[in-house]
Scaffold this motif. Sequence first.
Motif, PDB file in Angstrom:
ATOM      1  N   GLU A 108       0.840  -1.202   0.000  1.00 16.69           N
ATOM      2  CA  GLU A 108       0.000   0.000   0.000  1.00 16.69           C
ATOM      3  C   GLU A 108       0.865   1.237   0.000  1.00 16.69           C
ATOM      4  O   GLU A 108       1.833   1.351   0.770  1.00 16.69           O
ATOM      5  N   ILE A 109       0.547   2.179  -0.881  1.00 16.21           N
ATOM      6  CA  ILE A 109       1.273   3.446  -0.927  1.00 16.21           C
ATOM      7  C   ILE A 109       0.888   4.295   0.278  1.00 16.21           C
ATOM      8  O   ILE A 109      -0.290   4.559   0.508  1.00 16.21           O
ATOM      9  N   THR A 110       1.892   4.730   1.042  1.00 20.99           N
ATOM     10  CA  THR A 110       1.632   5.480   2.275  1.00 20.99           C
ATOM     11  C   THR A 110       2.014   6.952   2.175  1.00 20.99           C
ATOM     12  O   THR A 110       1.561   7.762   2.985  1.00 20.99           O
ATOM     13  N   ALA A 111       2.848   7.314   1.203  1.00 21.20           N
ATOM     14  CA  ALA A 111       3.238   8.719   1.045  1.00 21.20           C
ATOM     15  C   ALA A 111       3.734   8.949  -0.373  1.00 21.20           C
ATOM     16  O   ALA A 111       4.364   8.074  -0.966  1.00 21.20           O
ATOM     17  N   ILE A 112       3.427  10.124  -0.911  1.00 21.38           N
ATOM     18  CA  ILE A 112       3.887  10.531  -2.238  1.00 21.38           C
ATOM     19  C   ILE A 112       4.429  11.952  -2.120  1.00 21.38           C
ATOM     20  O   ILE A 112       3.711  12.859  -1.683  1.00 21.38           O
ATOM     21  N   THR A 113       5.711  12.150  -2.510  1.00 25.12           N
ATOM     22  CA  THR A 113       6.346  13.448  -2.341  1.00 25.12           C
ATOM     23  C   THR A 113       7.111  13.844  -3.594  1.00 25.12           C
ATOM     24  O   THR A 113       7.980  13.085  -4.049  1.00 25.12           O
ATOM     25  N   PRO A 114       6.807  15.012  -4.201  1.00 24.16           N
ATOM     26  CA  PRO A 114       7.597  15.472  -5.353  1.00 24.16           C
ATOM     27  C   PRO A 114       9.039  15.720  -4.932  1.00 24.16           C
ATOM     28  O   PRO A 114       9.322  16.190  -3.831  1.00 24.16           O
ATOM     29  N   LEU A 115       9.985  15.377  -5.824  1.00 25.89           N
ATOM     30  CA  LEU A 115      11.401  15.593  -5.568  1.00 25.89           C
ATOM     31  C   LEU A 115      12.029  16.072  -6.876  1.00 25.89           C
ATOM     32  O   LEU A 115      12.451  15.265  -7.702  1.00 25.89           O
ATOM     33  N   GLY A 116      12.080  17.394  -7.080  1.00 24.96           N
ATOM     34  CA  GLY A 116      12.508  17.923  -8.356  1.00 24.96           C
ATOM     35  C   GLY A 116      11.516  17.498  -9.428  1.00 24.96           C
ATOM     36  O   GLY A 116      10.308  17.655  -9.270  1.00 24.96           O
ATOM     37  N   SER A 117      12.019  16.918 -10.501  1.00 23.54           N
ATOM     38  CA  SER A 117      11.123  16.423 -11.553  1.00 23.54           C
ATOM     39  C   SER A 117      10.642  15.011 -11.276  1.00 23.54           C
ATOM     40  O   SER A 117       9.743  14.514 -11.961  1.00 23.54           O
ATOM     41  N   ALA A 118      11.231  14.366 -10.274  1.00 27.46           N
ATOM     42  CA  ALA A 118      10.853  12.996  -9.916  1.00 27.46           C
ATOM     43  C   ALA A 118       9.816  13.006  -8.793  1.00 27.46           C
ATOM     44  O   ALA A 118       9.415  14.053  -8.291  1.00 27.46           O
TER      45      ALA A 118
END
Length: 221
Positions: A108-118
């Motif tokens: 299960e995905i628990t966190a999504i965080t932008p990191l530059g273009s990724a």
Amino acid sequence: MFTGIIAAVGHVTAIKHNEKDMTISVDSGSLDLSDVKLGDSIANNGVCLTVTSLSANGFDADVSYETIKRSGFSQIKTGFALNLEKAMQMNDRFGGHIVSGHVDGVGEITAITPLGSAVEYWIKAPDELAKYIAEKGSISIDGISLTTNEIDGAFFKLTIIPHTIAQTNMVNYAVGTQVNLEIDVIARYLERLMLGEKASQSTKNKNKSTMDLLARSGFLG
């Protein structure tokens, strides 16, 4: 056998539920089916399924009870996006890692965080799979060959480039999304090999002994 390099994203167009299993119809999108015949294997979100019927726009496949129980197919519905990959040929480029198409569990995905273009994704694996997931190791997520960048218990982090997101169903991921996990096949066979002569014994108590065995053999600090 597959490599985890997704060729196209398809969608479930119909589901026929049987007593314990089901048959799905898939619109294969841009996947080239010109060399596919009945009985061939296609990975659908990392699940190896056999083509039972072909049409101009896609194919049908049966999904067994075991597959439904072990994968995110338990929550599948019409419109569901599927990462598609045809079985590899011996003369193909091996761009990912060895993917068998046999899902080990659901994360299960628990966190999504932008990191530059990724984008960084943290995923919680089932506790029983955590021992197989290593930092900088390979793992298949919905059939995508990916590298783990950080480990925290049963949680692991992925850093995904825009191209991978755009060319797979990851574009639809959100916190709470469930994903099919397949561990590196080498880890699975290593554990079995380490059992030695004990491999022929009953497996009822295997969870109790496996980590002790690895520790005694010097694989754990």
